[in-house]
Motif scaffolding. Structure first.
Motif, PDB file in Angstrom:
ATOM      1  N   ILE A  27       0.838  -1.209   0.000  1.00  0.00           N
ATOM      2  CA  ILE A  27       0.000   0.000   0.000  1.00  0.00           C
ATOM      3  C   ILE A  27       0.870   1.255   0.000  1.00  0.00           C
ATOM      4  O   ILE A  27       0.562   2.230  -0.693  1.00  0.00           O
ATOM      5  CB  ILE A  27      -0.965   0.002   1.207  1.00  0.00           C
ATOM      6  CG1 ILE A  27      -1.925  -1.182   1.108  1.00  0.00           C
ATOM      7  CG2 ILE A  27      -1.720   1.301   1.305  1.00  0.00           C
ATOM      8  CD1 ILE A  27      -2.773  -1.231  -0.153  1.00  0.00           C
ATOM      9  N   THR A  28       1.962   1.243   0.753  1.00  0.00           N
ATOM     10  CA  THR A  28       2.868   2.401   0.746  1.00  0.00           C
ATOM     11  C   THR A  28       3.503   2.564  -0.626  1.00  0.00           C
ATOM     12  O   THR A  28       3.621   3.688  -1.137  1.00  0.00           O
ATOM     13  CB  THR A  28       3.947   2.264   1.828  1.00  0.00           C
ATOM     14  OG1 THR A  28       3.317   2.087   3.100  1.00  0.00           O
ATOM     15  CG2 THR A  28       4.840   3.488   1.884  1.00  0.00           C
ATOM     16  N   LEU A  29       3.902   1.478  -1.241  1.00  0.00           N
ATOM     17  CA  LEU A  29       4.484   1.542  -2.583  1.00  0.00           C
ATOM     18  C   LEU A  29       3.492   2.108  -3.594  1.00  0.00           C
ATOM     19  O   LEU A  29       3.846   2.958  -4.416  1.00  0.00           O
ATOM     20  CB  LEU A  29       4.954   0.155  -3.025  1.00  0.00           C
ATOM     21  CG  LEU A  29       5.698   0.066  -4.346  1.00  0.00           C
ATOM     22  CD1 LEU A  29       6.961   0.929  -4.315  1.00  0.00           C
ATOM     23  CD2 LEU A  29       6.054  -1.374  -4.657  1.00  0.00           C
ATOM     24  N   VAL A  30       2.241   1.685  -3.504  1.00  0.00           N
ATOM     25  CA  VAL A  30       1.202   2.202  -4.403  1.00  0.00           C
ATOM     26  C   VAL A  30       0.986   3.696  -4.166  1.00  0.00           C
ATOM     27  O   VAL A  30       0.867   4.478  -5.109  1.00  0.00           O
ATOM     28  CB  VAL A  30      -0.120   1.427  -4.216  1.00  0.00           C
ATOM     29  CG1 VAL A  30      -1.279   2.129  -4.896  1.00  0.00           C
ATOM     30  CG2 VAL A  30       0.032   0.001  -4.741  1.00  0.00           C
ATOM     31  N   ASN A  31       0.943   4.103  -2.916  1.00  0.00           N
ATOM     32  CA  ASN A  31       0.631   5.500  -2.587  1.00  0.00           C
ATOM     33  C   ASN A  31       1.811   6.454  -2.743  1.00  0.00           C
ATOM     34  O   ASN A  31       1.628   7.599  -3.143  1.00  0.00           O
ATOM     35  CB  ASN A  31       0.089   5.600  -1.160  1.00  0.00           C
ATOM     36  CG  ASN A  31      -1.316   5.062  -1.056  1.00  0.00           C
ATOM     37  OD1 ASN A  31      -2.096   5.125  -2.003  1.00  0.00           O
ATOM     38  ND2 ASN A  31      -1.643   4.503   0.090  1.00  0.00           N
ATOM     39  N   SER A  35      10.212   6.359  -3.772  1.00  0.00           N
ATOM     40  CA  SER A  35      10.719   7.715  -3.573  1.00  0.00           C
ATOM     41  C   SER A  35      11.705   7.740  -2.409  1.00  0.00           C
ATOM     42  O   SER A  35      11.878   6.747  -1.712  1.00  0.00           O
ATOM     43  CB  SER A  35       9.544   8.665  -3.282  1.00  0.00           C
ATOM     44  OG  SER A  35       8.939   8.319  -2.056  1.00  0.00           O
ATOM     45  N   ALA A  36      12.292   8.877  -2.209  1.00  0.00           N
ATOM     46  CA  ALA A  36      13.280   9.035  -1.131  1.00  0.00           C
ATOM     47  C   ALA A  36      12.650   8.814   0.243  1.00  0.00           C
ATOM     48  O   ALA A  36      13.312   8.337   1.163  1.00  0.00           O
ATOM     49  CB  ALA A  36      13.908  10.419  -1.209  1.00  0.00           C
ATOM     50  N   GLN A  37      11.388   9.142   0.381  1.00  0.00           N
ATOM     51  CA  GLN A  37      10.744   9.006   1.698  1.00  0.00           C
ATOM     52  C   GLN A  37      10.026   7.670   1.871  1.00  0.00           C
ATOM     53  O   GLN A  37       9.415   7.432   2.914  1.00  0.00           O
ATOM     54  CB  GLN A  37       9.788  10.177   1.960  1.00  0.00           C
ATOM     55  CG  GLN A  37       8.498  10.143   1.184  1.00  0.00           C
ATOM     56  CD  GLN A  37       8.528  11.025  -0.045  1.00  0.00           C
ATOM     57  OE1 GLN A  37       9.588  11.328  -0.566  1.00  0.00           O
ATOM     58  NE2 GLN A  37       7.378  11.429  -0.515  1.00  0.00           N
ATOM     59  N   PHE A  38      10.124   6.766   0.889  1.00  0.00           N
ATOM     60  CA  PHE A  38       9.398   5.491   0.964  1.00  0.00           C
ATOM     61  C   PHE A  38       9.669   4.747   2.276  1.00  0.00           C
ATOM     62  O   PHE A  38       8.748   4.349   2.967  1.00  0.00           O
ATOM     63  CB  PHE A  38       9.736   4.585  -0.223  1.00  0.00           C
ATOM     64  CG  PHE A  38       9.137   3.209  -0.082  1.00  0.00           C
ATOM     65  CD1 PHE A  38       7.815   2.993  -0.403  1.00  0.00           C
ATOM     66  CD2 PHE A  38       9.888   2.150   0.418  1.00  0.00           C
ATOM     67  CE1 PHE A  38       7.245   1.741  -0.252  1.00  0.00           C
ATOM     68  CE2 PHE A  38       9.334   0.904   0.579  1.00  0.00           C
ATOM     69  CZ  PHE A  38       8.009   0.693   0.230  1.00  0.00           C
ATOM     70  N   LEU A  39      10.936   4.522   2.599  1.00  0.00           N
ATOM     71  CA  LEU A  39      11.281   3.726   3.772  1.00  0.00           C
ATOM     72  C   LEU A  39      10.713   4.328   5.057  1.00  0.00           C
ATOM     73  O   LEU A  39      10.126   3.619   5.878  1.00  0.00           O
ATOM     74  CB  LEU A  39      12.796   3.560   3.889  1.00  0.00           C
ATOM     75  CG  LEU A  39      13.276   2.639   5.006  1.00  0.00           C
ATOM     76  CD1 LEU A  39      12.741   1.225   4.821  1.00  0.00           C
ATOM     77  CD2 LEU A  39      14.784   2.623   5.072  1.00  0.00           C
ATOM     78  N   LEU A  40      10.848   5.625   5.222  1.00  0.00           N
ATOM     79  CA  LEU A  40      10.343   6.279   6.429  1.00  0.00           C
ATOM     80  C   LEU A  40       8.819   6.187   6.513  1.00  0.00           C
ATOM     81  O   LEU A  40       8.269   5.855   7.569  1.00  0.00           O
ATOM     82  CB  LEU A  40      10.785   7.753   6.452  1.00  0.00           C
ATOM     83  CG  LEU A  40      10.460   8.536   7.713  1.00  0.00           C
ATOM     84  CD1 LEU A  40      11.140   7.904   8.926  1.00  0.00           C
ATOM     85  CD2 LEU A  40      10.879   9.976   7.565  1.00  0.00           C
TER      86      LEU A  40
END
Length: 77
Positions: A27-31, A35-40
């Protein structure tokens, strides 16, 4: 602690971690995308979802087992 209760608690913790890990990642990947902030963003979502999800699994898994047994016409485990 009774062995069955201990089993159910450990099951809830592990099942919660596995399901929530995958679901929050997707869900985070879809939204957010890669990006640079993905992991956080993903780690924050995982932390919140884990705190909510594990108690839900702990309390609803027995209900789901009973419902499944009723639907299939078998004795509940």
């Amino acid at each position: 602690m009774h062995p069955q209760k201990k089993f159910h608690l450990v099951f809830s913790l592990l099942m919660g971690a596995m399901m929530i890990f995958i679901m929050t990642f997707v869900i985070t990947l879809v939204n957010v995308g890669w990006s640079a902030q993905f992991l956080l963003v993903w780690l924050k979502a995982f932390g919140i979802a884990y705190v909510v999800g594990v108690p839900v699994i702990f309390f609803l898994a027995p209900v789901a087992r009973r419902m499944t047994a009723r639907i299939l016409g078998v004795a509940p485990p």
